[in-house]
Design a protein around this motif. Structure first.
Motif, PDB file in Angstrom:
ATOM      1  N   UNK A 128      46.580  51.385  -0.958  1.00  0.00           N
ATOM      2  CA  UNK A 128      47.689  52.333  -1.120  1.00  0.00           C
ATOM      3  C   UNK A 128      48.955  51.671  -0.598  1.00  0.00           C
ATOM      4  N   UNK A 129      49.980  51.622  -1.457  1.00  0.00           N
ATOM      5  CA  UNK A 129      51.222  50.911  -1.133  1.00  0.00           C
ATOM      6  C   UNK A 129      52.401  51.820  -1.439  1.00  0.00           C
ATOM      7  N   UNK A 130      53.343  51.928  -0.506  1.00  0.00           N
ATOM      8  CA  UNK A 130      54.533  52.741  -0.756  1.00  0.00           C
ATOM      9  C   UNK A 130      55.639  52.359   0.218  1.00  0.00           C
ATOM     10  N   UNK A 131      56.863  52.442  -0.266  1.00  0.00           N
ATOM     11  CA  UNK A 131      58.010  52.246   0.624  1.00  0.00           C
ATOM     12  C   UNK A 131      58.816  53.533   0.788  1.00  0.00           C
ATOM     13  N   UNK A 146      50.683  55.696 -10.151  1.00  0.00           N
ATOM     14  CA  UNK A 146      51.948  55.348  -9.489  1.00  0.00           C
ATOM     15  C   UNK A 146      52.855  56.567  -9.438  1.00  0.00           C
ATOM     16  N   UNK A 147      53.794  56.561  -8.501  1.00  0.00           N
ATOM     17  CA  UNK A 147      54.659  57.720  -8.293  1.00  0.00           C
ATOM     18  C   UNK A 147      56.002  57.276  -7.739  1.00  0.00           C
ATOM     19  N   UNK A 148      56.954  58.203  -7.777  1.00  0.00           N
ATOM     20  CA  UNK A 148      58.278  57.946  -7.238  1.00  0.00           C
ATOM     21  C   UNK A 148      58.355  58.346  -5.776  1.00  0.00           C
ATOM     22  N   UNK A 149      59.347  59.150  -5.419  1.00  0.00           N
ATOM     23  CA  UNK A 149      59.576  59.482  -4.010  1.00  0.00           C
ATOM     24  C   UNK A 149      58.580  60.500  -3.469  1.00  0.00           C
ATOM     25  N   UNK A 150      57.835  61.187  -4.345  1.00  0.00           N
ATOM     26  CA  UNK A 150      56.871  62.191  -3.903  1.00  0.00           C
ATOM     27  C   UNK A 150      55.609  62.053  -4.741  1.00  0.00           C
ATOM     28  N   UNK A 151      54.485  61.764  -4.091  1.00  0.00           N
ATOM     29  CA  UNK A 151      53.257  61.457  -4.824  1.00  0.00           C
ATOM     30  C   UNK A 151      52.698  62.656  -5.584  1.00  0.00           C
ATOM     31  N   UNK A 152      53.074  63.862  -5.188  1.00  0.00           N
ATOM     32  CA  UNK A 152      52.619  65.034  -5.936  1.00  0.00           C
ATOM     33  C   UNK A 152      53.624  65.461  -6.992  1.00  0.00           C
ATOM     34  N   UNK A 387      52.235  57.820   6.134  1.00  0.00           N
ATOM     35  CA  UNK A 387      53.649  58.077   6.402  1.00  0.00           C
ATOM     36  C   UNK A 387      54.509  58.056   5.137  1.00  0.00           C
ATOM     37  N   UNK A 388      54.285  57.099   4.244  1.00  0.00           N
ATOM     38  CA  UNK A 388      55.168  56.916   3.094  1.00  0.00           C
ATOM     39  C   UNK A 388      54.618  57.547   1.820  1.00  0.00           C
ATOM     40  N   UNK A 389      53.371  57.221   1.455  1.00  0.00           N
ATOM     41  CA  UNK A 389      52.807  57.762   0.214  1.00  0.00           C
ATOM     42  C   UNK A 389      52.358  59.212   0.392  1.00  0.00           C
ATOM     43  N   UNK A 390      51.800  59.510   1.561  1.00  0.00           N
ATOM     44  CA  UNK A 390      51.207  60.828   1.822  1.00  0.00           C
ATOM     45  C   UNK A 390      50.242  61.183   0.684  1.00  0.00           C
ATOM     46  N   UNK A 391      49.352  60.212   0.430  1.00  0.00           N
ATOM     47  CA  UNK A 391      48.420  60.344  -0.683  1.00  0.00           C
ATOM     48  C   UNK A 391      47.196  59.474  -0.430  1.00  0.00           C
ATOM     49  N   UNK A 396      46.287  64.203  -3.166  1.00  0.00           N
ATOM     50  CA  UNK A 396      47.682  63.804  -3.379  1.00  0.00           C
ATOM     51  C   UNK A 396      48.553  64.991  -3.019  1.00  0.00           C
ATOM     52  N   UNK A 397      48.995  65.039  -1.770  1.00  0.00           N
ATOM     53  CA  UNK A 397      49.794  66.191  -1.343  1.00  0.00           C
ATOM     54  C   UNK A 397      51.283  65.909  -1.450  1.00  0.00           C
ATOM     55  N   UNK A 398      51.700  64.699  -1.079  1.00  0.00           N
ATOM     56  CA  UNK A 398      53.125  64.371  -1.092  1.00  0.00           C
ATOM     57  C   UNK A 398      53.906  65.033   0.024  1.00  0.00           C
ATOM     58  N   UNK A 399      53.241  65.840   0.842  1.00  0.00           N
ATOM     59  CA  UNK A 399      53.937  66.616   1.871  1.00  0.00           C
ATOM     60  C   UNK A 399      53.776  65.976   3.240  1.00  0.00           C
ATOM     61  N   UNK A 400      54.740  66.247   4.124  1.00  0.00           N
ATOM     62  CA  UNK A 400      54.635  65.859   5.525  1.00  0.00           C
ATOM     63  C   UNK A 400      53.808  66.898   6.266  1.00  0.00           C
ATOM     64  N   UNK A 401      52.938  66.446   7.175  1.00  0.00           N
ATOM     65  CA  UNK A 401      52.195  67.349   8.041  1.00  0.00           C
ATOM     66  C   UNK A 401      52.680  67.169   9.479  1.00  0.00           C
ATOM     67  N   UNK A 402      53.166  68.211  10.078  1.00  0.00           N
ATOM     68  CA  UNK A 402      53.791  68.100  11.404  1.00  0.00           C
ATOM     69  C   UNK A 402      52.816  67.527  12.430  1.00  0.00           C
ATOM     70  N   UNK A 403      51.674  68.148  12.558  1.00  0.00           N
ATOM     71  CA  UNK A 403      50.702  67.753  13.590  1.00  0.00           C
ATOM     72  C   UNK A 403      50.032  66.427  13.242  1.00  0.00           C
TER      73      UNK A 403
END
Length: 461
Positions: A128-131, A146-152, A387-391, A396-403
């Motif tokens: 898994x690779x993402x910037x 492949x995906x852009x700024x949000x994997x979902x 941190x970057x792909x969140x996938x 494939x959520x694309x979301x940040x998880x706080x905890x």
């Protein structure tokens, strides 16, 4: 076959699931091919009419191959030369493994290598690779997406929503005469010798078939929003060959294919193909460093079928380039996938060197012995997957998880403290003045507000 279902109140209607169940139970997908029988939902009458138009057009695409810089009807093709024996010794795939595992093993550079010629991995094994602006999931057999700024929300190619099956949404193949071979083991699964190396920031696939050796390197550029496919082809036979290099994708340009299928438009140009989603304005560009022709493609019974135009009735849309190889000659063809049109394809080697340099800094902390392999990969996987792909392959959520990601980022603390500081500040932005936080969110702040107390404990920790 297309079944139409209404889409009401932002929820899946019961009829959609009923239709999907009946299609699966009928066995029609086994008879016609899974990718050729779809159940689509329509948001409104306009989308319904567009889908009806695609379905009722009755247009039959003629099968072709790209040979000598032009399309040739498949029935007029000469016999393939790929069955000729190679004059060179067989390549030793994964020969530099120093730490064998149950399947494949680690090399001296801590990369994972495997020979897939005889058997497959127990389950899809991914890199898994993402910037943060562009990312990809690459499996050992060539699957992933492949995906852009949000994997979902911003998929460029199709994600396979299955925890075991490994469908290919980005196809790289070589054609010669009436025969074709995929450079990765899937989807064609030729009787070839296949090898793979998952490395830090890139993956390398090797294929040897009938006197042709192909090496494909896939990575995400650090300076530009694009994924690069560096394909090296060598002719090991004693005579010249006309090769076609094919790059085709199953486009999405949004969240899911069933939402975007009816809105995609295709525009070929000299060295690539533009795909436009008129529903949300997103674009994708398939580019090459040489002249190309646009093609539609299907994989039927593990055989590549090409058409001389892109069509909604074909599973894949892509481009093909002509490559002339003399006896013993080697050439490189470069493809790219990007949400933006790239000005220059010639500097991929410099981009590759930047990728290697960047990921070297995430591998500074090591232990002796077997744990050294884990400490090399842990920060890399946390940075890219968490941190970057969140996938991942199966989610494939694309979301940040706080905890969760406050816990994850601890693996980066001694590699790059600035990355940890950046994430702490990002989490702090999602805390309310009452003290509670957003448990998860899509940027900028689309998510849920909860009162879970352990979220706040991890921010302090």
């Amino acid at each position: 076959t297309v079944l139409f279902c209404r889409y009401r109140r932002n929820e899946y209607p019961t009829e959609f699931f009923d239709a999907e169940h009946e299609v699966e139970k009928s066995g029609v997908r086994s008879a016609c091919g899974r990718n050729r029988v779809m159940v689509y939902k329509c948001a409104n009458e306009e989308e319904r009419n567009v889908l009806k138009k695609h379905c009722a057009s009755g247009k039959t695409l003629e099968r072709v191959m790209w040979q000598g810089g032009k399309f040739v009807r498949y029935c007029e093709l000469s016999e393939s030369k790929l069955n000729r024996k190679s004059d060179l010794p067989q390549p030793e795939f994964a020969s530099d493994i120093v730490r064998p595992l149950g399947f494949g093993g680690f090399t001296e550079r801590f990369h994972y290598a495997a020979d897939l010629s005889e058997k497959d991995t127990p389950a899809p094994w991914c890199n898994i690779i993402s910037d943060g602006d562009m990312g990809t999931v690459i499996t050992e057999s060539g699957g992933g997406f492949s995906f852009g700024c949000n994997s979902r929300q911003s998929k460029l190619t199709k994600w396979c929503n299955d925890p075991v099956k490994d469908e290919v949404s980005e196809l790289i193949a070589i054609t010669c005469g009436n025969e074709s071979v995929s450079v990765t083991k899937k989807p064609l699964e030729n009787a070839a010798r296949y090898g793979v190396v998952h490395a830090f920031g890139y993956s390398v696939f090797t294929c040897e078939y009938g006197g042709i050796t192909a090496k494909l390197t896939e990575f995400v550029s650090r300076d530009e929003t694009r994924k690069i496919y560096d394909l090296q082809i060598r002719n090991n036979t004693g005579e010249a060959m006309d090769i076609g290099a094919v790059f085709a994708v199953r486009p999405v340009l949004g969240d899911f294919a069933y939402n975007t299928f009816s809105s995609l438009e295709y525009t070929p140009y000299d060295n690539g193909l533009e795909i436009f989603n008129r529903g949300n304005g997103e674009r994708a560009y398939l580019q090459c460093d040489c002249q190309t022709a646009a093609v539609g493609a299907d994989v039927i019974n593990k055989e590549l079928v090409l058409y001389g135009e892109v069509s909604a009735s074909a599973c894949y849309a892509g481009v093909t380039a002509a490559v002339k190889l003399g006896a013993g000659e080697s050439k490189t063809v470069k493809f790219s996938l990007s949400p933006e049109k790239c000005a220059d394809m010639r500097d991929s080697q410099k981009e590759f060197e930047k990728v290697e340099l960047f990921y070297d800094r995430l591998a500074k902390v090591t232990f002796d012995g077997e744990f050294g392999y884990l400490t090399k990969w842990l920060p890399y996987q946390v940075y890219n997957a968490r941190m970057k792909a969140r996938a991942g392959f199966y989610q494939v959520s694309g979301a940040y998880g706080f905890r969760d990601q406050l816990q994850d980022c601890l693996a980066l603390l001694y590699c790059d403290p600035s990355l940890v500081r950046e994430h702490i500040l990002e989490c702090a932005r999602h805390q309310f003045k009452e003290g509670d936080v957003q448990h998860w969110w899509h940027p900028p702040a689309i998510g849920v507000r909860t009162h879970m107390c352990d979220d706040r404990l991890w921010l302090v920790y």
